[in-house]
Scaffold this motif. Structure first.
Motif, PDB file in Angstrom:
ATOM      1  N   PRO A  79      10.514  50.528  14.875  1.00 51.53           N
ATOM      2  CA  PRO A  79      10.884  51.813  14.416  1.00 51.53           C
ATOM      3  C   PRO A  79      11.814  51.680  13.297  1.00 51.53           C
ATOM      4  CG  PRO A  79      10.783  51.930  17.012  1.00 51.53           C
ATOM      5  CD  PRO A  79      10.381  50.550  16.324  1.00 51.53           C
ATOM      6  N   ILE A  80      11.824  52.534  12.292  1.00 51.35           N
ATOM      7  CA  ILE A  80      12.917  52.520  11.086  1.00 51.35           C
ATOM      8  C   ILE A  80      13.416  53.898  11.142  1.00 51.35           C
ATOM      9  CG2 ILE A  80      12.894  52.281   8.673  1.00 51.35           C
ATOM     10  CD1 ILE A  80      10.212  50.831   8.715  1.00 51.35           C
ATOM     11  N   GLN A  81      14.805  53.479  11.118  1.00 49.12           N
ATOM     12  CA  GLN A  81      15.705  54.906  11.003  1.00 49.12           C
ATOM     13  C   GLN A  81      15.977  55.175   9.767  1.00 49.12           C
ATOM     14  OE1 GLN A  81      15.024  55.336  14.997  1.00 49.12           O
ATOM     15  NE2 GLN A  81      16.599  56.858  14.192  1.00 49.12           N
ATOM     16  N   ASP A  82      15.686  56.308   9.132  1.00 47.68           N
ATOM     17  CA  ASP A  82      16.201  56.612   7.903  1.00 47.68           C
ATOM     18  C   ASP A  82      16.072  58.494   7.839  1.00 47.68           C
ATOM     19  OD1 ASP A  82      16.232  56.749   4.808  1.00 47.68           O
ATOM     20  OD2 ASP A  82      15.794  54.750   5.124  1.00 47.68           O
ATOM     21  N   ILE A  83      16.477  58.699   6.827  1.00 46.46           N
ATOM     22  CA  ILE A  83      16.692  60.053   6.366  1.00 46.46           C
ATOM     23  C   ILE A  83      15.379  60.528   5.267  1.00 46.46           C
ATOM     24  CG2 ILE A  83      17.631  62.030   4.943  1.00 46.46           C
ATOM     25  CD1 ILE A  83      20.439  60.867   5.720  1.00 46.46           C
ATOM     26  N   SER A  84      15.074  59.457   4.686  1.00 47.34           N
ATOM     27  CA  SER A  84      13.916  59.737   3.851  1.00 47.34           C
ATOM     28  C   SER A  84      12.481  58.989   4.233  1.00 47.34           C
ATOM     29  CB  SER A  84      14.283  58.955   2.462  1.00 47.34           C
ATOM     30  OG  SER A  84      13.156  58.764   1.627  1.00 47.34           O
ATOM     31  N   LEU A  85      11.533  59.935   4.240  1.00 48.08           N
ATOM     32  CA  LEU A  85      10.015  59.126   4.527  1.00 48.08           C
ATOM     33  C   LEU A  85       9.610  58.282   3.595  1.00 48.08           C
ATOM     34  CD1 LEU A  85       6.977  59.457   5.788  1.00 48.08           C
ATOM     35  CD2 LEU A  85       6.832  60.996   4.127  1.00 48.08           C
ATOM     36  N   VAL A  86      10.050  58.430   2.221  1.00 54.53           N
ATOM     37  CA  VAL A  86       9.516  57.478   1.003  1.00 54.53           C
ATOM     38  C   VAL A  86      10.393  56.399   1.086  1.00 54.53           C
ATOM     39  CG1 VAL A  86       9.650  57.406  -1.341  1.00 54.53           C
ATOM     40  CG2 VAL A  86       9.127  59.603  -0.276  1.00 54.53           C
ATOM     41  N   GLN A  87      11.495  56.425   1.553  1.00 55.77           N
ATOM     42  CA  GLN A  87      12.283  54.980   1.751  1.00 55.77           C
ATOM     43  C   GLN A  87      11.874  54.297   2.944  1.00 55.77           C
ATOM     44  OE1 GLN A  87      14.428  53.737  -0.514  1.00 55.77           O
ATOM     45  NE2 GLN A  87      14.166  51.744   0.932  1.00 55.77           N
ATOM     46  N   ALA A  88      11.647  55.074   4.074  1.00 60.20           N
ATOM     47  CA  ALA A  88      10.976  54.332   5.222  1.00 60.20           C
ATOM     48  C   ALA A  88       9.790  53.693   5.051  1.00 60.20           C
ATOM     49  CB  ALA A  88      11.269  55.435   6.631  1.00 60.20           C
ATOM     50  N   THR A  89       8.818  54.515   4.550  1.00 60.09           N
ATOM     51  CA  THR A  89       7.704  53.801   4.169  1.00 60.09           C
ATOM     52  C   THR A  89       7.679  52.614   3.334  1.00 60.09           C
ATOM     53  OG1 THR A  89       6.670  56.045   4.483  1.00 60.09           O
ATOM     54  CG2 THR A  89       5.331  54.057   3.284  1.00 60.09           C
ATOM     55  N   ARG A  90       8.601  52.708   2.380  1.00 58.90           N
ATOM     56  CA  ARG A  90       8.788  51.770   1.372  1.00 58.90           C
ATOM     57  C   ARG A  90       9.125  50.405   2.208  1.00 58.90           C
ATOM     58  NH1 ARG A  90      12.451  53.754  -1.627  1.00 58.90           N
ATOM     59  NH2 ARG A  90      10.907  54.652  -3.018  1.00 58.90           N
ATOM     60  N   THR A  91      10.361  50.452   2.920  1.00 58.14           N
ATOM     61  CA  THR A  91      10.709  49.490   3.981  1.00 58.14           C
ATOM     62  C   THR A  91       9.828  48.814   4.842  1.00 58.14           C
ATOM     63  OG1 THR A  91      12.903  50.471   3.956  1.00 58.14           O
ATOM     64  CG2 THR A  91      12.489  48.969   5.563  1.00 58.14           C
ATOM     65  N   GLY A  92       8.762  49.635   5.469  1.00 58.44           N
ATOM     66  CA  GLY A  92       7.834  49.147   6.399  1.00 58.44           C
ATOM     67  C   GLY A  92       6.991  48.594   5.516  1.00 58.44           C
ATOM     68  N   PHE A  93       6.274  49.057   4.343  1.00 55.12           N
ATOM     69  CA  PHE A  93       5.400  48.540   3.799  1.00 55.12           C
ATOM     70  C   PHE A  93       5.422  47.262   3.209  1.00 55.12           C
ATOM     71  CE2 PHE A  93       2.834  47.603   0.117  1.00 55.12           C
ATOM     72  CZ  PHE A  93       1.542  47.732   0.399  1.00 55.12           C
ATOM     73  N   LEU A  94       6.864  46.811   2.816  1.00 57.25           N
ATOM     74  CA  LEU A  94       6.994  45.644   2.223  1.00 57.25           C
ATOM     75  C   LEU A  94       7.014  44.669   3.360  1.00 57.25           C
ATOM     76  CD1 LEU A  94       9.943  46.642  -0.220  1.00 57.25           C
ATOM     77  CD2 LEU A  94       7.592  45.842  -0.906  1.00 57.25           C
ATOM     78  N   ARG A  95       7.326  45.041   4.705  1.00 56.96           N
ATOM     79  CA  ARG A  95       7.389  44.111   5.852  1.00 56.96           C
ATOM     80  C   ARG A  95       5.898  43.841   6.042  1.00 56.96           C
ATOM     81  NH1 ARG A  95      11.310  47.219  10.063  1.00 56.96           N
ATOM     82  NH2 ARG A  95      13.181  47.243   8.917  1.00 56.96           N
ATOM     83  N   LEU A  96       4.943  44.872   5.847  1.00 55.10           N
ATOM     84  CA  LEU A  96       3.532  44.565   5.971  1.00 55.10           C
ATOM     85  C   LEU A  96       2.831  43.811   5.129  1.00 55.10           C
ATOM     86  CD1 LEU A  96       2.617  48.250   7.339  1.00 55.10           C
ATOM     87  CD2 LEU A  96       2.997  46.289   8.606  1.00 55.10           C
ATOM     88  N   PHE A  97       3.225  44.131   3.863  1.00 51.11           N
ATOM     89  CA  PHE A  97       3.002  43.440   2.460  1.00 51.11           C
ATOM     90  C   PHE A  97       3.070  41.707   2.941  1.00 51.11           C
ATOM     91  CE2 PHE A  97       3.025  41.275  -1.773  1.00 51.11           C
ATOM     92  CZ  PHE A  97       2.101  41.672  -2.110  1.00 51.11           C
ATOM     93  N   ASP A  98       4.405  41.377   3.247  1.00 53.10           N
ATOM     94  CA  ASP A  98       4.654  40.006   3.506  1.00 53.10           C
ATOM     95  C   ASP A  98       3.727  39.572   4.626  1.00 53.10           C
ATOM     96  OD1 ASP A  98       6.670  39.964   1.895  1.00 53.10           O
ATOM     97  OD2 ASP A  98       8.355  40.368   3.247  1.00 53.10           O
TER      98      ASP A  98
END
Length: 237
Positions: A79-98
């Motif tokens: 789970p990612i805690q954030d105010i922004s959906l866009v920022q949370a998705t970016r954070t999660g996607f970069l982990r998945l890209f790795d």
């Protein structure tokens, strides 16, 4: 081997740079709100090029579509805690890209699929952090034995049902809530809306994004709201 590692590092750096630039671009890019007339009926063009999960459309309503998805396997971030959906998705996607580039237990490269989905558990207030789970659909050839990785979980979906609404453009924090509200409104008074209310209650929904940040045209996104068949007030299937 050193050359391959250097090439991979350069590719990843370039991807992250473009992704960051796209986040700036998306601030000024209008994400069009789908009308009830054209809210669905568009099969994501991306799925003609990359693998997507199979589903069957069982009902088309006014501004929504009801689908049944087959069993499938997904890789999900913690789970990612954030105010922004866009920022949370970016954070999660970069982990998945790795992960798909080989940062997993088997050091295995995995093909990109669609969509990348972000489940949203909204906060109690407008300036409080929400909880986001970002997931990647595992290709069929890897579903029997998806490589594990630190900080990621394997999610095995049983067949499931959901209501979907499409919208175009880049996903933005300012518009995605409106899309979710539009889907919820279109479901009110239907057996599907009642089932969703029983299953997840108010506020929980998923954003599905089918396009890479490099694509500027023919972008297709969706809002998903899940439900269980047993929660239907009568057998609608």
């Amino acid at each position: 081997m050193k050359k391959d590692s250097t090439t991979m590092a350069v590719r990843l750096s370039m991807f992250k740079l473009v992704f960051a630039l796209m986040s700036l671009f998306s601030v000024s890019t209008h994400s069009s709100i789908a009308t009830d007339k054209d809210a669905l009926q568009i099969y994501p063009p991306t799925c003609t090029r990359i693998e997507c999960p199979n589903f069957k459309t069982i009902h088309v309503g006014n501004g929504f579509e009801i689908r049944r998805y087959n069993s499938s396997v997904w890789i999900t971030t913690s789970p990612i805690q954030d105010i922004s959906l866009v920022q949370a998705t970016r954070t999660g996607f970069l982990r998945l890209f790795d992960y798909i580039q080989g940062k997993n237990k088997y050091k295995q490269t995995i093909e990109m699929t669609g969509p990348v989905i972000t489940e949203i558990l909204p906060s109690d207030g407008p300036f409080c952090e929400s909880t986001f789970n970002v997931s990647f659909y595992v290709p069929k050839e890897n579903q029997a034995d998806p490589p594990p990785a630190e900080g990621l979980q394997v999610q095995r979906w049983k067949p499931r049902y959901l209501a979907a609404r499409q919208f175009s453009g880049f996903v933005e924090d300012s518009s995605v809530g409106k899309e979710a509200a539009a889907l919820k409104s279109s479901l009110e008074g239907t057996v599907w809306g009642d089932a969703i209310q029983k299953n997840v209650g108010d506020g929980v929904y998923t954003v599905a994004q089918y396009n890479s940040p490099f694509e500027f045209e023919n972008r297709v996104n969706e809002i998903w709201m899940m439900f269980h068949v047993e929660d239907l007030s009568f057998s609608a299937l």
